[in-house]
Design a protein around this motif. Structure first.
Motif, mmCIF file in Angstrom:
data_model
loop_
_atom_site.group_PDB
_atom_site.id
_atom_site.type_symbol
_atom_site.label_atom_id
_atom_site.label_comp_id
_atom_site.label_asym_id
_atom_site.label_seq_id
_atom_site.Cartn_x
_atom_site.Cartn_y
_atom_site.Cartn_z
ATOM 1 N N LEU A 210 24.228 96.579 -17.759
ATOM 2 C CA LEU A 210 24.069 95.343 -16.995
ATOM 3 C C LEU A 210 22.650 94.854 -17.242
ATOM 4 N N VAL A 211 22.539 93.624 -17.623
ATOM 5 C CA VAL A 211 21.210 93.055 -17.893
ATOM 6 C C VAL A 211 20.936 91.994 -16.839
ATOM 7 N N VAL A 212 19.973 92.276 -15.986
ATOM 8 C CA VAL A 212 19.703 91.398 -14.845
ATOM 9 C C VAL A 212 18.395 90.659 -15.058
ATOM 10 N N CYS A 213 18.434 89.357 -14.875
ATOM 11 C CA CYS A 213 17.223 88.550 -14.980
ATOM 12 C C CYS A 213 16.891 88.043 -13.580
ATOM 13 N N TYR A 214 15.653 88.273 -13.132
ATOM 14 C CA TYR A 214 15.304 87.841 -11.781
ATOM 15 C C TYR A 214 13.780 87.769 -11.616
ATOM 16 N N PRO A 215 13.306 87.004 -10.641
ATOM 17 C CA PRO A 215 11.851 86.971 -10.409
ATOM 18 C C PRO A 215 11.330 88.216 -9.688
ATOM 19 N N PHE A 216 12.234 89.103 -9.278
ATOM 20 C CA PHE A 216 11.817 90.281 -8.516
ATOM 21 C C PHE A 216 12.746 91.429 -8.890
ATOM 22 N N ILE A 217 12.198 92.442 -9.542
ATOM 23 C CA ILE A 217 13.040 93.573 -9.964
ATOM 24 C C ILE A 217 12.249 94.874 -9.806
ATOM 25 N N ALA B 58 8.320 76.076 -8.106
ATOM 26 C CA ALA B 58 7.412 77.222 -8.198
ATOM 27 C C ALA B 58 7.443 77.809 -9.607
ATOM 28 N N ILE B 59 6.261 78.217 -10.066
ATOM 29 C CA ILE B 59 6.123 78.805 -11.401
ATOM 30 C C ILE B 59 5.595 80.224 -11.239
ATOM 31 N N PHE B 60 6.241 81.169 -11.921
ATOM 32 C CA PHE B 60 5.857 82.585 -11.767
ATOM 33 C C PHE B 60 6.467 83.392 -12.907
ATOM 34 N N PRO B 61 6.077 84.660 -13.069
ATOM 35 C CA PRO B 61 6.695 85.464 -14.132
ATOM 36 C C PRO B 61 8.143 85.815 -13.793
ATOM 37 N N MET B 62 8.917 86.059 -14.827
ATOM 38 C CA MET B 62 10.310 86.492 -14.639
ATOM 39 C C MET B 62 10.443 87.912 -15.200
ATOM 40 N N PHE B 63 11.470 88.596 -14.739
ATOM 41 C CA PHE B 63 11.709 89.964 -15.199
ATOM 42 C C PHE B 63 13.154 90.101 -15.688
ATOM 43 N N VAL B 64 13.318 90.843 -16.760
ATOM 44 C CA VAL B 64 14.670 91.130 -17.248
ATOM 45 C C VAL B 64 14.822 92.648 -17.266
ATOM 46 N N GLY B 65 15.779 93.130 -16.508
ATOM 47 C CA GLY B 65 15.964 94.575 -16.409
ATOM 48 C C GLY B 65 17.336 94.990 -16.897
ATOM 49 N N ALA B 66 17.388 96.146 -17.562
ATOM 50 C CA ALA B 66 18.675 96.642 -18.063
ATOM 51 C C ALA B 66 19.002 97.970 -17.390
ATOM 52 N N THR B 67 20.270 98.122 -17.011
ATOM 53 C CA THR B 67 20.671 99.380 -16.382
ATOM 54 C C THR B 67 21.030 100.399 -17.462
ATOM 55 N N GLY B 68 20.708 101.648 -17.181
ATOM 56 C CA GLY B 68 20.982 102.666 -18.195
ATOM 57 C C GLY B 68 21.462 103.978 -17.633
ATOM 58 N N TYR B 69 20.844 104.444 -16.589
ATOM 59 C CA TYR B 69 21.195 105.746 -16.024
ATOM 60 C C TYR B 69 20.733 105.750 -14.568
ATOM 61 N N ALA C 175 18.931 104.577 -7.341
ATOM 62 C CA ALA C 175 20.258 104.414 -7.931
ATOM 63 C C ALA C 175 20.875 105.797 -8.077
ATOM 64 N N ASP C 176 21.394 106.314 -7.000
ATOM 65 C CA ASP C 176 21.970 107.649 -7.000
ATOM 66 C C ASP C 176 23.484 107.513 -7.100
ATOM 67 N N GLY C 177 24.047 107.901 -8.217
ATOM 68 C CA GLY C 177 25.494 107.797 -8.373
ATOM 69 C C GLY C 177 25.927 106.575 -9.147
ATOM 70 N N PHE C 178 24.994 105.759 -9.569
ATOM 71 C CA PHE C 178 25.303 104.613 -10.442
ATOM 72 C C PHE C 178 24.093 104.364 -11.332
ATOM 73 N N SER C 179 24.255 103.483 -12.299
ATOM 74 C CA SER C 179 23.153 103.235 -13.225
ATOM 75 C C SER C 179 22.226 102.169 -12.670
ATOM 76 N N GLY C 180 20.995 102.529 -12.501
ATOM 77 C CA GLY C 180 20.016 101.584 -11.972
ATOM 78 C C GLY C 180 19.292 100.858 -13.087
ATOM 79 N N ILE C 181 18.451 99.915 -12.684
ATOM 80 C CA ILE C 181 17.647 99.184 -13.671
ATOM 81 C C ILE C 181 16.502 100.091 -14.096
#
Lengths: 300, 461
Positions: free
Chosen positions: B309-316, B406-417, B429-435
């Motif tokens: 899962l690839v999540v893009c958000y201003p807060f990760i 509003a202007i600010f940095p963005m973050f893109v996070g990928a889940t793996g384990y 992320a206990d029991g599922f794949s976290g970012i």
């Protein structure tokens, strides 16, 4: 034509296989709709009650399934949740709907909608509004190979399960004493009553049976969709369309309409996705224009 | 052997460079008009979202415009602890001085039902009957548009911290009373397209919800992908009705198109239903998304299904560096969450991540603006917020004066384990794949252009 399996583990290649898969999707979704709509249709057919709380009982069953499955498993939930819904249904019919029924459809509609709203608030206060997940049992997870297709086992289960229920319903109404009484009461309840049969009790039992079917649908749908309070709106509207399209009170009408809607929906998405959501309602308008009683109904 | 002259020369150069850097960095760091100060945070041990005591009387009234009923009601529940957390924190400090008097914050619910007519009626009720000073919200760009219009009509500021469409703040729809603290469609998709620019995936399938927001997101993703990854191919594009009952037909189409990545901007319940149907049907490709972040669903689906899962958000939360304030706030929130009862005891509330974290940060900013304006007067709030620079939880947030974006940095996070130790001793992320892997896209790389008609808006001011 030999079609090589995909290198990504998916084995859907070629238009024919896609259309076949979409057809199975359509049937499985249609059968879920049938389960949700059949009780509604039967209750209207026998008792002349348009039960607007039906969709909310369906939603409540999904929540029951969630809670029961958490402490036991899916199979226990499939057994207990519909029974609990049937009990609630019988209590509702006995103490709320029956006293209002003689005053006609309008108070009945308002009452059953009100019951639905109360159920919704109860659900929100107990489980909240966030989404809950019910997983299919392990034995129903995974895929079944169908030629070059692999299809989720759970969706196959839905098809088989609903067909068993449909056959059971057929047997119940055609081969049992209860079914005979119910059919007789549909035609002439006074005569059945004169034969010494407690018709109000039959009505209560039958109402409970109709809501039991809503309960079954709620449990079966829980592993397919997130369980949340909007579930009633999400599936309820389609269930009403099925009942109207199939003909009010017609079980076979509900069955045919469910399959029709399921197939039109899936093939619509495949072939003309932009207008797919309109197809169901367009079909309903068309059928009602040509035949106001619905496909198999004889009442407006 | 190095001579002492050379050493002195090197030291001089080093000092010169240091001074040069300091001359640039220090003023830049100090240029923020304000910042979130975690040390000011009250003792939150008595905060319980199930038992919020709203103050009454002469208060600062905030209209909490959210979906509280219907299929999208989970959204309304989700942000209830957020806005009340901040209000509780500030109220325990004694409130905010406005118009020379210290006032407490009162949150008043408004149910949009995700329906424009209902949202308008409810917003007007909150203004005319409840006398709210400001709106907070709201899910759905079609609803945010309605609220924005109501805000302009009654001159009540509206912080849009949830709806993303570019169209909300363009020349046609812009009004002075609405401030968009959430990233817009362009920011989002510039960030995601840049993330994929250097990655091997080439074939993308777009599946979004069939309304203004979904179309904006789908179109923007295709547009920015073409800019940053010209060799990318859109192998399919579909828009489905809101609150879809069955994703299987769409997924059959998608699987047949064999994309490397499925892009979706779906929010709940659609996002969750898409994920579970996709994984149940054997679609294991990455799903690039914004809102498929419901940890309860993810835990039920398990480790394998929640990979890719690839999540893009201003807060990760992930392996990205976090500010001390962010860490402290998150730890405090998590500690409190352990005591919360249903429905707020669900996993989704356990950490203030993604939407919860972003709206938490934005809400602190909003109250900071009111505090600095020292008034609930709309004009004073506008004058403080326009062009404001606020050092928030995840970095500098600037409110662009021209279009209130509003202007600010963005973050893109990928889940793996499963990530069990975002913070020691507290499983995330206990029991599922976290970012796990987070890529930061700096603000300057995902700054959307100012709408043409708004560039000169403030010139005559």
């Amino acid at each position: 034509m030999k079609i090589p399996p995909s290198d990504r583990g998916t084995i859907m290649e070629g238009t024919a296989f896609i259309l076949l898969t979409q057809g199975i999707h359509g049937i499985s979704y249609g059968l879920v709709l049938f389960l949700a709509a059949s009780g509604l249709s039967m209750i209207f057919g026998l008792m002349d009650i348009l039960n607007l709380s039906h969709a909310y009982l369906f939603m409540l069953a999904a929540y029951f399934a969630f809670s029961i499955a958490q402490v036991t498993n899916f199979w226990v939930a499939l057994l207990l949740a519909p029974l609990a819904i049937a009990c609630i249904g019988m209590l509702l019919e006995r103490y709320l709907i029956k006293p209002v029924h003689p005053f006609g459809h309008t108070p009945e509609l308002v009452l059953t909608l009100g019951i639905g709203m109360v159920l919704l608030e109860v659900v929100k206060s107990i489980w909240g509004t966030t989404m809950l997940t019910v997983m299919p049992p392990e034995s129903l997870q995974g895929f079944i190979p169908i030629g070059y297709l692999k299809y989720p086992v759970y969706r196959i289960f839905i098809i088989v399960f609903t067909i068993i229920i449909l056959c059971g319903l057929h047997q119940l109404f055609r081969r049992t004493r209860f079914g005979t009484i119910v059919r007789a009461a549909t035609v002439n309840s006074d005569m059945v009553s004169a034969l010494g049969i407690n018709v109000p009790r039959i009505y209560t039992l039958f109402f409970g049976f109709g809501t039991w079917l809503a309960g079954l649908a709620g449990v079966v749908v829980a592993p397919l969709l997130s369980v949340h309070p909007g579930l009633a709106d999400q599936v309820g509207l389609d269930a009403f369309v099925v009942v109207v399209l199939g003909g009010l009170g017609s079980l076979w009408g509900a069955f045919v309409a469910s399959i029709l809607i399921g197939l039109l929906n899936t093939y619509g998405i495949q072939l003309i996705p932009t207008v797919a959501p309109l197809i169901t309602f367009s079909l309903m308008v068309l059928v009602l224009t040509v035949k106001p009683t619905g496909l198999f109904g004889d009442r407006q | 052997m190095v001579s002492s002259k050379k050493i002195r020369y090197c030291l001089s150069v080093a000092m010169f460079i240091s001074l040069f850097l300091l001359a640039g960095i220090v003023p830049a760091a100090m240029s923020a008009n304000a910042s979130f100060n975690i040390d000011k945070m009250s003792d939150m041990s008595d905060f319980d979202p199930n038992a919020v005591q709203q103050p009454t009387g002469d208060t600062i009234k905030i209209g909490y415009m959210a979906i509280l009923s219907g299929p999208g009601a989970s959204n309304g529940e989700l942000f209830w602890p957020v806005i009340n957390w901040v209000a509780h924190d500030i109220n325990k400090r004694g409130g905010i001085v406005v118009d020379g008097k210290k006032k407490l914050i009162q949150i008043i619910k408004g149910d949009t039902q995700s329906k424009p007519a209902a949202a308008k009626q409810e917003a007007e009720r909150l203004i005319l009957e409840e006398k709210v000073h400001m709106f907070w919200g709201t899910s759905g760009s079609h609803i945010a548009k309605v609220l924005s219009d109501v805000a302009a009509k009654y001159k009540v500021p509206f912080m849009n911290c949830l709806a993303l469409s570019d169209e909300l703040m363009n020349e046609k729809n812009f009004n002075r009373y609405t401030f968009q603290t959430i990233s817009n469609t362009t920011q989002w998709n510039m960030a995601l397209a840049q993330y994929y620019a250097d990655r091997p995936e080439k074939n993308f399938y777009i599946l979004c919800q069939d309304y203004l927001y979904g179309h904006s997101m789908g179109t923007a993703f295709a547009k920015w992908l073409a800019v940053y990854k010209p060799d990318a191919k859109i192998v399919g594009e579909d828009y489905h009705e809101l609150f879809l009952k069955d994703f299987a037909p769409f997924l059959t189409k998608i699987m047949a198109a064999r994309p490397d990545v499925l892009y979706t901007a779906d929010w709940s319940p659609d996002g969750n239903n898409l994920l579970r149907t996709a994984r149940n049907m054997g679609f294991s490709q990455p799903i690039a998304n914004i809102y498929i972040t419901d940890t309860d669903t993810q835990k039920a689906l398990g480790v394998e299904a929640t990979k890719n899962l690839v999540v893009c958000y201003p807060f990760i939360i992930g392996d990205n560096p976090q500010t001390p304030a962010q860490k402290k706030l998150m730890t405090e929130w998590h500690k409190r969450w352990l005591t919360w009862k249903a429905p707020f005891n669900k996993l989704i509330y356990s950490w203030p991540d993604v939407t919860i974290g972003q709206t938490l940060a934005d809400t602190y900013w909003m109250f900071d603006i009111i505090e600095r304006a020292a008034s609930t007067d709309a004009e004073k709030i506008i004058s403080v917020w326009e062009g404001d620079e606020y050092e928030g939880l995840t970095g500098m947030h600037k409110m662009r004066a021209e279009d209130h974006q509003a202007i600010f940095p963005m973050f893109v996070g990928a889940t793996g384990y499963p990530t069990k130790e975002v913070y020691p001793g507290a499983p995330y992320a206990d029991g599922f794949s976290g970012i796990n892997k987070v890529t930061t896209i700096p603000a300057e790389k995902c700054t959307p252009p100012i709408p043409e008609g708004l560039k000169d808006r403030l010139k005559n001011k």
